[in-house]
Design a protein around this motif. Structure first.
Motif, PDB file in Angstrom:
ATOM      1  N   LYS A 208     -46.399 -31.516  47.524  1.00 45.97           N
ATOM      2  CA  LYS A 208     -45.176 -30.812  47.144  1.00 45.97           C
ATOM      3  C   LYS A 208     -44.003 -31.777  47.075  1.00 45.97           C
ATOM      4  O   LYS A 208     -43.177 -31.691  46.153  1.00 45.97           O
ATOM      5  CB  LYS A 208     -44.885 -29.713  48.178  1.00 45.97           C
ATOM      6  CG  LYS A 208     -43.670 -28.870  47.857  1.00 45.97           C
ATOM      7  CD  LYS A 208     -43.484 -27.776  48.906  1.00 45.97           C
ATOM      8  CE  LYS A 208     -42.244 -26.931  48.600  1.00 45.97           C
ATOM      9  NZ  LYS A 208     -42.063 -25.853  49.628  1.00 45.97           N
ATOM     10  N   ARG A 209     -43.945 -32.719  48.005  1.00 44.99           N
ATOM     11  CA  ARG A 209     -42.847 -33.700  48.041  1.00 44.99           C
ATOM     12  C   ARG A 209     -42.827 -34.560  46.784  1.00 44.99           C
ATOM     13  O   ARG A 209     -41.754 -34.915  46.272  1.00 44.99           O
ATOM     14  CB  ARG A 209     -43.020 -34.584  49.283  1.00 44.99           C
ATOM     15  CG  ARG A 209     -42.079 -35.777  49.385  1.00 44.99           C
ATOM     16  CD  ARG A 209     -40.674 -35.356  49.739  1.00 44.99           C
ATOM     17  NE  ARG A 209     -39.857 -36.504  50.098  1.00 44.99           N
ATOM     18  CZ  ARG A 209     -39.207 -37.275  49.218  1.00 44.99           C
ATOM     19  NH1 ARG A 209     -39.286 -37.022  47.917  1.00 44.99           N
ATOM     20  NH2 ARG A 209     -38.480 -38.305  49.639  1.00 44.99           N
ATOM     21  N   ILE A 210     -43.999 -34.927  46.259  1.00 44.85           N
ATOM     22  CA  ILE A 210     -44.050 -35.796  45.083  1.00 44.85           C
ATOM     23  C   ILE A 210     -44.100 -35.005  43.774  1.00 44.85           C
ATOM     24  O   ILE A 210     -44.258 -35.587  42.696  1.00 44.85           O
ATOM     25  CB  ILE A 210     -45.252 -36.759  45.146  1.00 44.85           C
ATOM     26  CG1 ILE A 210     -46.575 -35.989  45.128  1.00 44.85           C
ATOM     27  CG2 ILE A 210     -45.142 -37.671  46.369  1.00 44.85           C
ATOM     28  CD1 ILE A 210     -47.815 -36.873  45.102  1.00 44.85           C
ATOM     29  N   LYS A 211     -43.971 -33.690  43.871  1.00 44.88           N
ATOM     30  CA  LYS A 211     -43.923 -32.792  42.709  1.00 44.88           C
ATOM     31  C   LYS A 211     -45.189 -32.875  41.853  1.00 44.88           C
ATOM     32  O   LYS A 211     -45.129 -32.861  40.624  1.00 44.88           O
ATOM     33  CB  LYS A 211     -42.685 -33.084  41.856  1.00 44.88           C
ATOM     34  CG  LYS A 211     -41.373 -32.918  42.608  1.00 44.88           C
ATOM     35  CD  LYS A 211     -40.161 -33.186  41.722  1.00 44.88           C
ATOM     36  CE  LYS A 211     -38.865 -33.030  42.517  1.00 44.88           C
ATOM     37  NZ  LYS A 211     -37.677 -33.291  41.670  1.00 44.88           N
ATOM     38  N   LYS A 212     -46.317 -32.976  42.532  1.00 46.49           N
ATOM     39  CA  LYS A 212     -47.599 -33.035  41.832  1.00 46.49           C
ATOM     40  C   LYS A 212     -47.967 -31.671  41.234  1.00 46.49           C
ATOM     41  O   LYS A 212     -48.697 -31.595  40.232  1.00 46.49           O
ATOM     42  CB  LYS A 212     -48.688 -33.505  42.802  1.00 46.49           C
ATOM     43  CG  LYS A 212     -50.060 -33.674  42.171  1.00 46.49           C
ATOM     44  CD  LYS A 212     -50.103 -34.838  41.188  1.00 46.49           C
ATOM     45  CE  LYS A 212     -51.478 -34.999  40.588  1.00 46.49           C
ATOM     46  NZ  LYS A 212     -51.547 -36.084  39.599  1.00 46.49           N
ATOM     47  N   ASN A 213     -47.519 -30.616  41.879  1.00 46.68           N
ATOM     48  CA  ASN A 213     -47.725 -29.267  41.372  1.00 46.68           C
ATOM     49  C   ASN A 213     -49.206 -28.876  41.293  1.00 46.68           C
ATOM     50  O   ASN A 213     -49.644 -28.239  40.335  1.00 46.68           O
ATOM     51  CB  ASN A 213     -47.062 -29.097  39.992  1.00 46.68           C
ATOM     52  CG  ASN A 213     -46.859 -27.639  39.617  1.00 46.68           C
ATOM     53  OD1 ASN A 213     -46.719 -26.779  40.494  1.00 46.68           O
ATOM     54  ND2 ASN A 213     -46.863 -27.343  38.331  1.00 46.68           N
ATOM     55  N   ILE A 214     -49.965 -29.282  42.296  1.00 50.88           N
ATOM     56  CA  ILE A 214     -51.348 -28.820  42.449  1.00 50.88           C
ATOM     57  C   ILE A 214     -51.546 -28.473  43.918  1.00 50.88           C
ATOM     58  O   ILE A 214     -50.712 -28.811  44.766  1.00 50.88           O
ATOM     59  CB  ILE A 214     -52.391 -29.886  42.030  1.00 50.88           C
ATOM     60  CG1 ILE A 214     -52.257 -31.146  42.902  1.00 50.88           C
ATOM     61  CG2 ILE A 214     -52.265 -30.219  40.550  1.00 50.88           C
ATOM     62  CD1 ILE A 214     -53.363 -32.164  42.679  1.00 50.88           C
ATOM     63  N   ASN A 215     -52.665 -27.795  44.219  1.00 52.42           N
ATOM     64  CA  ASN A 215     -52.980 -27.544  45.624  1.00 52.42           C
ATOM     65  C   ASN A 215     -54.385 -28.047  45.933  1.00 52.42           C
ATOM     66  O   ASN A 215     -55.174 -28.324  45.035  1.00 52.42           O
ATOM     67  CB  ASN A 215     -52.824 -26.057  45.978  1.00 52.42           C
ATOM     68  CG  ASN A 215     -53.742 -25.156  45.177  1.00 52.42           C
ATOM     69  OD1 ASN A 215     -54.972 -25.302  45.215  1.00 52.42           O
ATOM     70  ND2 ASN A 215     -53.158 -24.208  44.429  1.00 52.42           N
ATOM     71  N   LEU A 216     -54.681 -28.153  47.210  1.00 51.48           N
ATOM     72  CA  LEU A 216     -55.944 -28.753  47.647  1.00 51.48           C
ATOM     73  C   LEU A 216     -57.155 -27.937  47.213  1.00 51.48           C
ATOM     74  O   LEU A 216     -58.222 -28.498  46.938  1.00 51.48           O
ATOM     75  CB  LEU A 216     -55.939 -28.932  49.166  1.00 51.48           C
ATOM     76  CG  LEU A 216     -54.832 -29.837  49.723  1.00 51.48           C
ATOM     77  CD1 LEU A 216     -54.937 -29.933  51.249  1.00 51.48           C
ATOM     78  CD2 LEU A 216     -54.903 -31.235  49.114  1.00 51.48           C
ATOM     79  N   GLU A 217     -57.005 -26.621  47.151  1.00 49.04           N
ATOM     80  CA  GLU A 217     -58.123 -25.787  46.725  1.00 49.04           C
ATOM     81  C   GLU A 217     -58.469 -26.052  45.260  1.00 49.04           C
ATOM     82  O   GLU A 217     -59.648 -26.026  44.877  1.00 49.04           O
ATOM     83  CB  GLU A 217     -57.805 -24.312  46.942  1.00 49.04           C
ATOM     84  CG  GLU A 217     -58.993 -23.394  46.739  1.00 49.04           C
ATOM     85  CD  GLU A 217     -60.186 -23.767  47.608  1.00 49.04           C
ATOM     86  OE1 GLU A 217     -61.330 -23.654  47.107  1.00 49.04           O
ATOM     87  OE2 GLU A 217     -59.987 -24.169  48.776  1.00 49.04           O
ATOM     88  N   GLN A 218     -57.469 -26.301  44.430  1.00 44.07           N
ATOM     89  CA  GLN A 218     -57.725 -26.645  43.029  1.00 44.07           C
ATOM     90  C   GLN A 218     -58.510 -27.952  42.929  1.00 44.07           C
ATOM     91  O   GLN A 218     -59.377 -28.091  42.065  1.00 44.07           O
ATOM     92  CB  GLN A 218     -56.403 -26.773  42.266  1.00 44.07           C
ATOM     93  CG  GLN A 218     -55.699 -25.454  42.025  1.00 44.07           C
ATOM     94  CD  GLN A 218     -54.322 -25.641  41.403  1.00 44.07           C
ATOM     95  OE1 GLN A 218     -53.556 -26.516  41.809  1.00 44.07           O
ATOM     96  NE2 GLN A 218     -54.000 -24.814  40.416  1.00 44.07           N
TER      97      GLN A 218
END
Length: 358
Positions: A208-218
């Protein structure tokens, strides 16, 4: 073409200097092996340690006979990179540019954030053209090949329809939220045998801090789908990201080990000029250098900036720890052993492992 077949990398250059060796006007700017072969060459060529003997004149070598050997090497040329994968030539190709996402560590100063593409027909024609030139494999170097998933499927459909029968790799980081099982199945059927997922961190707060916009489950889902359809899944990670701690770096190591990845690569974060991360660190007085030539993936990061939370000894320790913990697991070693036996790369990988400083 003569240069490629001889194992040279060549590049177009308008320089008229008489001291630079050329082949029909093309300046030779790299000397890397492409196959196991012997070259007899009497031209004066730039100094190449370990392969030739310096004649002491102007820093050049007079090469008489050069012996090259090896299977996986890279030669950079204008707009393409020649690779040798197993026993065939491979080439980079691109069919789109731009990435609309806003990861703070990624520079958009050249290709920008607007996603634009070549037509499906143009992409297929270029692949067929490369095949006619004798290339056995191609590596897609797009910023985000699967950004438009429907378009990516159409490219795969055309490759299958026209029976191109050419193995390929999605070489740059594929986003885990821009694939599904149907697309991956078509990629596999079209000849894709490997893809790289840009995962970066195993800690959700850091993502979230680096604005990757993914989550670990994905991430877990994407890797499982790649495994299911039979495509090698490689993962790219970063440590020393902003707000990183020893705990979050260990989270990344643990997460990488929990995934069924065929290979994993980790890099220490470099705040590249023109990125949001660079501007943030510059405003905080953390940058140590403005020598742009140092901002690559090989200059030690400690020469470029100060991390806001961690000392460099700690970051570099976790960098090594990542590789040791990931690659020296008994389950991974067995999986790699079986895989390398199948594809004929066992001896090559053993040599690399023995030469690597762990």
């Amino acid at each position: 073409e003569i240069a490629f077949k001889s194992g040279y990398a060549t590049d177009y250059n308008l320089t008229k200097s008489k001291t630079i060796p050329k082949i029909k006007g093309r300046i030779i700017n790299g000397f890397y092996p492409c196959y196991s072969l012997k070259i007899t060459d009497t031209r004066k060529t730039p100094k190449l340690p370990n392969y030739s003997k310096n004649d002491g004149k102007n820093g050049y070598n007079q090469i008489k006979k050069v012996y090259y050997s090896g299977k996986i090497y890279c030669c950079e040329v204008s707009n393409h990179v020649i690779y040798v994968r197993r026993n065939g030539k491979a080439v980079w190709c691109g069919n789109s540019r731009g990435c609309p996402y806003g990861c703070i560590y990624c520079t958009k100063s050249i290709f920008q954030r607007t996603f634009r593409t070549k037509s499906v027909e143009r992409v297929i024609q270029e692949i067929e053209h490369l095949k006619k030139f004798g290339f056995k494999e191609f590596h897609i170097a797009d910023d985000c090949f699967t950004m438009d998933m429907e378009r990516a499927e159409k490219i795969c459909d055309e490759m299958i329809k026209r029976k191109i029968n050419m193995p390929w790799v999605a070489l740059t980081g594929i986003r885990v939220d821009r694939v599904d099982e149907n697309l991956l199945k078509k990629m596999k059927d079209a000849g894709c045998y490997r893809l790289f997922f840009g995962i970066e961190s195993g800690n959700q707060e850091i993502l979230k801090r680096i604005k990757k916009n993914i989550n670990l489950e994905q991430v877990r889902t994407a890797v499982k789908m790649a495994n299911k359809v039979g495509i090698e899944a490689w993962g790219s990670f970063m440590i020393g990201l902003p707000s990183e701690t020893e705990k979050t770096m260990q989270d990344t190591i643990n997460f990488a080990k929990s995934l069924d990845l065929d290979m994993a690569k980790v890099t220490i974060t470099i705040p590249l000029p023109a990125t949001e991360l660079y501007n943030e660190y510059l405003s905080k007085g953390l940058m140590l250098s403005e020598n742009w030539s140092k901002f690559n993936m090989y200059t030690p990061a400690r020469e470029l900036y100060r991390h806001e939370n961690l000392d460099w000894d700690t970051i570099e320790r976790y960098y090594k720890k990542f590789y040791r913990e990931f690659y020296f697991r008994p389950s991974y070693l067995w999986r790699r052993f079986v895989s390398d036996l199948k594809n004929g790369m066992l001896l090559e990988h053993i040599k690399i492992m023995l030469k690597t400083t762990w």
